[in-house]
Design a protein around this motif. Structure first.
Motif, short mmCIF file in Angstrom:
data_model
loop_
_atom_site.label_atom_id
_atom_site.label_comp_id
_atom_site.label_asym_id
_atom_site.label_seq_id
_atom_site.Cartn_x
_atom_site.Cartn_y
_atom_site.Cartn_z
N SER A 24 -6.77 2.29 8.03
CA SER A 24 -7.85 1.45 8.56
C SER A 24 -7.31 0.07 8.97
O SER A 24 -7.73 -0.49 9.99
CB SER A 24 -8.96 1.30 7.54
N ARG A 74 -6.84 3.08 3.30
CA ARG A 74 -6.83 1.62 3.47
C ARG A 74 -5.74 1.21 4.45
O ARG A 74 -5.95 0.33 5.30
CB ARG A 74 -6.61 0.96 2.10
N LEU A 88 0.83 -1.20 0.00
CA LEU A 88 0.00 0.00 0.00
C LEU A 88 0.87 1.26 0.00
O LEU A 88 0.53 2.25 -0.65
CB LEU A 88 -0.93 0.00 1.21
#
Length: 559
Positions: free
Chosen positions: A54, A51, A6
């Motif tokens: 979280s 993302r 990510l």
């Protein structure tokens, strides 16, 4: 390894946009098409950052219940500079933990809103100039994100310099105006004074320890270094932060940087250049924690900077310069918190300040866009004609002034509590007085621009939706930080390291000559764990001791 993947996606978004706009002049010269490319890049980075945040938040909730959990600090590196021997001289990659993820979320969110707002603010720019602006914006966002995810000091320094270059390009965007060109050059060279110290400190650490890697330095390098040499290295690293984060005496570039477009000011003040120094001190905090005398210097310089900048904001008549001196003052709060052994409180204030300062600058930009002047004396009674900027500026002003339950109150109280628990009464008094000064100059600006007896002349109206939308988004973000009993990182400040006693409430610390043990005693390298934003405090473990699994830790060690 989802965290590192990510992180690579977050970096790839603005980098891809910058490369595409840089190597395709016809695309860049089409103005709004270039803007769309830049917005897609930073929008994708924001989705990936959310993302990542979280995922770490879910881990934090689980870790809060105890039990063995995997360590939430992951790195992906590739050899960069080879040398004789099995290990490379330096590696290139990403380092992911809650600190980096949270900072990346702030950078991408503010950058996206600023770029969207710029579509309206710079609508009258020629297409080629607009495309150049979005090229610089994408490169700026990538540079700051590269700094955030850097796994070692050398890579951090490379992106550190890229951030300085991009700020020079954006401050001097209107390079045909002499004032803007001079401000860009001033910002570039003043910050370079601090950068020299940072570079020397990095080289000294590498020459002694043989590594640039953060984790290796913290776990093996720092304990083996002589205290005097470590203090020298920490002081040199801090000098770099003084330049970028506009601390006394190198703060003089920041007010002049207001010559750049207002959206650029919002991005620089809220989420990129000026936050880089605070991020460096927070990231390298275990190194600073080993030399309490340097922490005392950081705390005092931060407190004096906060106070002096607030006094200068009291007399400004340019609405952007009021906000600029306000930024210098708030950066002083963040540095004082770090110097007091409460880096989580300082970083929490960095986050809340990023939101409300971006809101204030963008609201001021809407007024300037309509009034065609920065002079508060030429404004007045704009509340009825421009309700959206008025509401946004008032909300941002209430947060800046530290009025409960707005976000600034939560983070400022965390900072003040951390400084008080550290026993630094002088810096605490300066910050407490600065709170009052901040409220005064904030409401002075509100009354001069939107109230008062004068009626500004001209045709005033609410900004178009592309400018009003980011204002409403930022105006509602204070709700995320204002829940009672959360958001405070004050629990970190009393954590004075294992085996250290808290200051007694019945006696004040005596004055004594400076010694190696003087000043705030922050948590030890082993016990210190990053708390992230407020509701993560005590539930997310990073900077582990090197094992593959660990018990969930609070700010004072095992929960």
């Amino acid at each position: 390894m989802i965290g590192t993947h990510l992180a690579l996606v977050i970096l790839a978004g603005p980098l891809g946009a910058a490369l595409l706009l840089g190597v395709c002049p016809p695309l860049r010269r089409r103005g709004r098409v270039a803007a769309a490319v830049s917005l897609l890049g930073i929008g994708g980075a924001l989705v990936a950052a959310m993302r990542l945040v979280s995922a770490l938040w879910v881990f934090g909730v689980r870790a809060a219940h105890g039990g063995l959990m995997p360590v939430r600090e992951v790195a992906l590196t590739l050899p960069w500079l080879p040398q004789a021997g099995p290990a490379p001289l330096a590696s290139l990659g990403v380092f992911v933990d809650p600190l980096a993820a949270t900072m990346a979320a702030l950078v991408t969110l503010v950058a996206l809103l600023v770029q969207l707002y710029s579509l309206g603010y710079l609508a009258d720019q020629p297409p080629a100039a607009l495309g150049r602006y979005y090229l610089y914006q994408s490169l700026f966002a990538f540079s700051m994100l590269g700094l955030v995810f850097a796994p070692n000091l050398l890579q951090l320094y490379v992106f550190w310099e890229l951030v300085g270059l991009c700020s020079y390009l954006l401050i001097g965007f209107d390079y045909d105006r002499p004032a803007a060109a001079r401000a860009a050059v001033k910002a570039f060279w003043v910050t370079k004074l601090g950068d020299v110290g940072l570079l020397v400190g990095i080289v000294l650490l590498w020459g002694t320890t043989g590594t640039f890697d953060f984790l290796t330095l913290v776990r093996a390098g720092v304990p083996a270094l002589p205290p005097g040499f470590l203090a020298l290295c920490a002081g040199l690293l801090y000098l770099g932060a003084v330049g970028k984060s506009a601390q006394l005496p190198l703060y003089v570039w920041l007010p002049d940087a207001m010559e750049g477009p207002t959206p650029v000011s919002a991005l620089i003040h809220a989420a990129t250049m000026v936050t880089a120094g605070v991020y460096l001190v927070t990231r390298a905090y275990p190194l600073f924690a080993a030399v309490p005398d340097v922490l005392v210097v950081i705390a005092w310089v931060g407190a004096v900077t906060a106070f002096l900048a607030a006094t200068q904001a009291l007399v400004q008549t340019d609405i952007k310069r009021v906000l600029a001196y306000s930024t210098v003052s708030q950066l002083g709060y963040m540095m004082t918190a770090a110097g007091s052994g409460a880096p989580a409180a300082g970083f929490l204030h960095l986050l809340t300040h990023g939101f409300f300062k971006a809101l204030l600058f963008l609201a001021a930009g809407a007024v300037i866009h309509a009034a065609h002047t920065n002079d508060l004396r030429a404004m007045g009674r704009l509340a009825r004609a421009m309700p959206t900027p008025t509401i946004a500026f008032v909300i941002g002003g209430l947060a800046l002034a530290g009025i409960p339950p707005f976000a600034g109150f939560v983070s400022k109280e965390a900072v003040l509590a951390g400084v008080w628990h550290a026993g630094l009464r002088g810096p605490f008094l300066l910050l407490a007085v600065t709170v009052l000064l901040t409220a005064f100059y904030t409401f002075r600006a509100i009354f001069l621009a939107f109230g008062g007896d004068r009626l500004a002349t001209g045709s005033f109206h609410d900004p178009p939706p592309v400018m009003a939308g980011p204002l409403w988004v930022l105006a509602t973000l204070w709700l995320a930080w204002a829940s009672p009993g959360r958001g405070s990182s004050t629990s970190e400040a009393p954590c004075r390291g294992r085996g250290s006693a808290r200051p007694s409430g019945r006696s004040r610390p005596r004055r004594r000559p400076a010694t190696a043990s003087m000043g705030p005693t922050p948590p030890s390298t082993e016990a210190w764990s990053w708390a992230g934003p407020g509701w993560w405090a005590g539930s997310i473990a990073t900077w582990s001791t090197g094992s593959s699994t660990t018990r969930a830790r609070g700010p004072c060690g095992p929960a």
